[in-house]
Scaffold this active site. Structure first.
Site, PDB file in Angstrom:
ATOM      1  N   HIS A   1       0.837  -1.191   0.000  1.00 46.53           N
ATOM      2  CA  HIS A   1       0.000   0.000   0.000  1.00 46.53           C
ATOM      3  C   HIS A   1       0.881   1.254   0.000  1.00 46.53           C
ATOM      4  O   HIS A   1       1.291   1.728   1.061  1.00 46.53           O
ATOM      5  CB  HIS A   1      -0.904   0.003   1.239  1.00 46.53           C
ATOM      6  CG  HIS A   1      -1.827  -1.167   1.321  1.00 46.53           C
ATOM      7  ND1 HIS A   1      -1.397  -2.429   1.651  1.00 46.53           N
ATOM      8  CD2 HIS A   1      -3.167  -1.261   1.112  1.00 46.53           C
ATOM      9  CE1 HIS A   1      -2.430  -3.260   1.645  1.00 46.53           C
ATOM     10  NE2 HIS A   1      -3.516  -2.574   1.326  1.00 46.53           N
TER      11      HIS A   1
ATOM     12  N   HIS B   1      -3.998   3.487  -3.365  1.00 47.68           N
ATOM     13  CA  HIS B   1      -4.133   2.904  -2.035  1.00 47.68           C
ATOM     14  C   HIS B   1      -3.412   1.573  -1.870  1.00 47.68           C
ATOM     15  O   HIS B   1      -2.508   1.454  -1.039  1.00 47.68           O
ATOM     16  CB  HIS B   1      -5.614   2.701  -1.691  1.00 47.68           C
ATOM     17  CG  HIS B   1      -5.827   1.917  -0.434  1.00 47.68           C
ATOM     18  ND1 HIS B   1      -5.688   2.465   0.820  1.00 47.68           N
ATOM     19  CD2 HIS B   1      -6.133   0.602  -0.235  1.00 47.68           C
ATOM     20  CE1 HIS B   1      -5.910   1.535   1.732  1.00 47.68           C
ATOM     21  NE2 HIS B   1      -6.191   0.396   1.128  1.00 47.68           N
TER      22      HIS B   1
ATOM     23  N   GLU C   1     -17.463  -2.956  25.086  1.00 46.81           N
ATOM     24  CA  GLU C   1     -16.726  -4.224  25.210  1.00 46.81           C
ATOM     25  C   GLU C   1     -15.509  -4.285  24.287  1.00 46.81           C
ATOM     26  O   GLU C   1     -14.427  -4.720  24.692  1.00 46.81           O
ATOM     27  CB  GLU C   1     -17.642  -5.411  24.919  1.00 46.81           C
ATOM     28  CG  GLU C   1     -18.724  -5.636  25.945  1.00 46.81           C
ATOM     29  CD  GLU C   1     -20.002  -4.900  25.625  1.00 46.81           C
ATOM     30  OE1 GLU C   1     -21.018  -5.141  26.303  1.00 46.81           O
ATOM     31  OE2 GLU C   1     -19.989  -4.066  24.681  1.00 46.81           O
TER      32      GLU C   1
ATOM     33  N   HIS D   1     -28.890 -13.563  25.681  1.00 51.18           N
ATOM     34  CA  HIS D   1     -27.811 -13.460  26.655  1.00 51.18           C
ATOM     35  C   HIS D   1     -27.203 -14.822  27.009  1.00 51.18           C
ATOM     36  O   HIS D   1     -26.248 -14.877  27.788  1.00 51.18           O
ATOM     37  CB  HIS D   1     -28.312 -12.781  27.930  1.00 51.18           C
ATOM     38  CG  HIS D   1     -28.496 -11.305  27.800  1.00 51.18           C
ATOM     39  ND1 HIS D   1     -29.242 -10.733  26.788  1.00 51.18           N
ATOM     40  CD2 HIS D   1     -28.034 -10.265  28.556  1.00 51.18           C
ATOM     41  CE1 HIS D   1     -29.226  -9.419  26.924  1.00 51.18           C
ATOM     42  NE2 HIS D   1     -28.504  -9.113  27.988  1.00 51.18           N
TER      43      HIS D   1
END
Length: 671
Positions: A38, A268, A417, A479
């Site tokens: 890149h 890129h 999280e 859950h």
């Protein structure tokens, strides 16, 4: 190393453009030789990186790991040749041959930066957004270490180069929100604001005002011309004085200098090609052969790499001048060894668990472990993603970490999280801390990319994941984790523990703390479990991964292998089978990875030759390794449901009776 007068004269004659172009064309030439890579970011951000390394970054290339260095994170890891070129030019342990071997087998220059593989790489990056989130953990660690050891021993910055992709990834919002809330003023993000992504202009997919976004999260923000070195230098200098984390949006041109590629997505992720490489050399006035850097420019870069030597030696003087207690604490904090006080506290708690044999959830047992040991390990730092009172991760002796008050050892990560897991990686990478953080096991999917990187980087981080099965009950299938144990167990170098009682929970913590080069996940129950272990001063049996809990006299007719909350159910099944004169051995298997690493004869002695039944309130996953193709599995074959835990175990047929029936089938099949 002494720097000659001639070298100093050379440095004054070398311009910023000379320095930046050396970076650009080492990157271009390496990518062209590899025919892979890149070039866009190294060409576009070479000016910004040159200003940072030549004027601000505190480092000594000969000692890349000295504790008080500034940290530099290339969050946009696809631009790795920018970093490799800088490490080589400043005299780091990246040779010209390594540069020429970019992306090749055995080289120090892999496609994306890898911590532990290339000296000078502070963290593994490539999955976008991970670098900036990990850097938040590093910057937090710096403030926490500073609060413990003072400015004389800890006083450095964390710098990040991030791209549009890093800021589009959701983890970036978690990270910048946490950093702004905590006021991490030693964190400076240099945003490669080139307006281009792989598909084309970023306007195809986003129209966010990034400066407004960061400012809303409590950051100091500004925009500069990324190809104006004086503007970049002024911005960095001023942001170093702020009390907030800083975003400097550097307006750059991707593939800068390649006339037909710059400013487009074509720059890129592919080599420029022979014609564009030659054209870029003409445009930027770099009239040298591939991989050739003129000696004056080499010397100038080497001086930049040696500039931090003076600061490092001054730091060593301060360290030597500290009191013996300060030095001991600092060394202990950097190494985070487990002191004798920890072993004594753990042994005392083990004796209580084994003698009292309490019936309690393993998350509760874990909290008691933390209460016993937290004060004995100076570098232990806890936290939770807004589930402290469910995960039970806060020890009584721990104080919260707050903005401006970093001496604490418990972090309220908020409902972040993924950001928590990445920040924990940064805390571990910085040095001085063993981080642990809590959430529900079902939410490990949010944390998984950062857990994977921790395993790849061989970091000691500990994830406390409670509510580990349908046993959590009424909250229902959203859950209740069923596939998560299997998904985590397939990550290489990750220890996944599912302890079955209080003693096993203590032993699992001991294993996780002792694993200096492996992350761990502790999967803990919400429901109470009986303590079946009574060996007061026995060895750590969880360290074997699996072991015999019941070994019937006269041999075995069947082997029941279970984990966590299902071990007690297996023990009931064994008693039920005994009434039918079927001899059932019971094996607790709290950690598959550790069991797999045991000698073959030990594994054979545990598993035996009789038919096997695996029992776990989860999908089968890779249980066939332990029960064989002819073995029986008692567990989940779909998602859970909302109901009290005993009802769920009954309705999903994870009961002593179901296990006994499976044992009979396995025996009959082998007869």
């Amino acid at each position: 190393m002494n720097i000659s007068v001639h070298a100093e004269a050379d440095l004054t004659a070398v311009t910023h453009n000379d320095l930046a172009n050396a970076v650009r064309f080492l990157a271009v030439d390496a990518i062209e030789t590899s025919q892979s890579g890149h070039p866009g970011l190294p060409m576009g951000m070479a000016d910004v990186a040159t200003v940072l390394f030549s004027r601000f970054l505190k480092f000594d290339s000969a000692h890349p790991n000295w504790p008080d260095r500034d940290r530099f994170v290339l969050s946009a890891g696809h631009g790795s040749m920018l970093l490799y070129a800088l490490l080589h030019l400043t005299g780091g342990d990246v040779s010209l041959d390594d540069i020429k071997a970019f992306r090749q087998w055995g080289s120090k220059t892999p496609g994306h930066p890898e911590y532990g593989h290339t000296p000078g790489v502070e963290t593994t990056t490539g999955p976008l957004g991970q670098g900036i989130a990990t850097a938040v953990g590093m910057a937090l660690a710096e403030r926490m270490a500073n609060a413990r050891h003072g400015d004389g021993l800890v006083d450095h910055f964390t710098y990040v180069i991030a791209g549009d992709g890093c800021l589009m990834e959701g983890i970036s919002q978690e990270a910048i929100s946490l950093a702004g809330h905590l006021g991490l003023g030693r964190l400076i993000v240099l945003f490669d604001d080139n307006g281009i992504s792989i598909d084309g202009p970023t306007s195809l997919a986003t129209s966010d005002d990034q400066l407004a976004r960061f400012a809303a999260s409590g950051w100091s923000v500004r925009r500069v011309d990324g190809h104006d070195p004086e503007a970049v230098a002024q911005a960095i200098a001023e942001e170093r004085e702020t009390a907030k984390p800083s975003l400097i949006a550097c307006r750059t041109i991707i593939g800068y200098g390649a006339p037909d590629r710059q400013g487009t997505e074509k720059a890129h992720g592919a080599p420029l090609g022979t014609e564009q490489t030659a054209a870029a050399r003409r445009v930027l006035g770099w009239d040298y052969q591939p991989f050739v850097v003129p000696i004056p420019i080499q010397k100038a870069w080497r001086m930049i790499g040696q500039r931090g030597q003076i600061e490092r030696l001054a730091w060593l003087d301060r360290y030597e001048g500290a009191t013996p207690d300060q030095r001991d604490l600092f060394v202990e904090g950097k190494a985070v060894t487990l002191p004798a006080a920890y072993a004594l506290a753990a042994a005392k708690l083990r004796e209580r668990f084994a003698s009292e044999r309490p019936k309690l959830a393993t998350r509760q047992a874990s909290q008691q472990v933390l209460d016993a040991i937290a004060g004995t390990i100076p570098g232990l730092v806890g936290g939770s993603a807004d589930l402290t009172h469910s995960n039970l991760t806060h020890a009584k002796a721990q104080a919260p970490v707050k903005s401006g008050a970093f001496a604490g050892d418990y972090i309220h990560y908020g409902i972040r999280e993924h950001g928590m897991a990445a920040a924990m990686n940064g805390l571990a990478l910085h040095g001085g801390f063993i981080p642990y953080g809590g959430t529900f096991l079902a939410f490990s999917d949010y944390s998984r990319p950062a857990i994977r990187l921790a395993a790849l980087m061989r970091l000691r981080v500990i994830h406390v994941m409670t509510h580990d099965s349908i046993g959590l009950g009424e909250d229902g299938p959203t859950h209740q984790p069923v596939e998560h144990l299997a998904a985590l167990r397939v990550i290489p170098n990750l220890l996944v523990f599912r302890p079955a009682d209080a003693v096993e929970t203590l032993e699992a913590w001991d294993c996780a703390l002792a694993a200096e080069h492996r992350p761990s996940v502790l999967c803990l129950s919400r429901q109470a479990l009986p303590t079946f272990r009574s060996d007061v001063r026995g060895r750590n049996r969880v360290a074997n991964g699996a072991y015999l809990v019941v070994s019937p006299d006269g041999g075995r007719d069947v082997t029941l292998i279970a984990t966590g909350s299902e071990v007690s159910i297996a023990l009931e099944a064994a008693r039920l089978l005994a009434t039918e004169h079927i001899r059932a051995a019971v094996v607790s298997a709290p950690c598959f990875a550790l069991f797999e690493e045991q000698p073959e004869d030990y594994r054979a002695s545990v598993l035996g030759t009789a038919p096997r039944v695996g029992i776990e309130a989860a999908v089968q996953g890779d249980w066939s390794r332990w029960i064989g193709m002819d073995g029986e599995f008692v567990g989940m074959r779909g998602f859970g449901a909302s109901a009290p835990a005993p009802v769920l175990y009954r309705e999903f047929a994870i009961t002593p009776q179901s296990i006994a029936e499976a044992a009979r089938r396995a025996i009959a099949r082998k007869s």
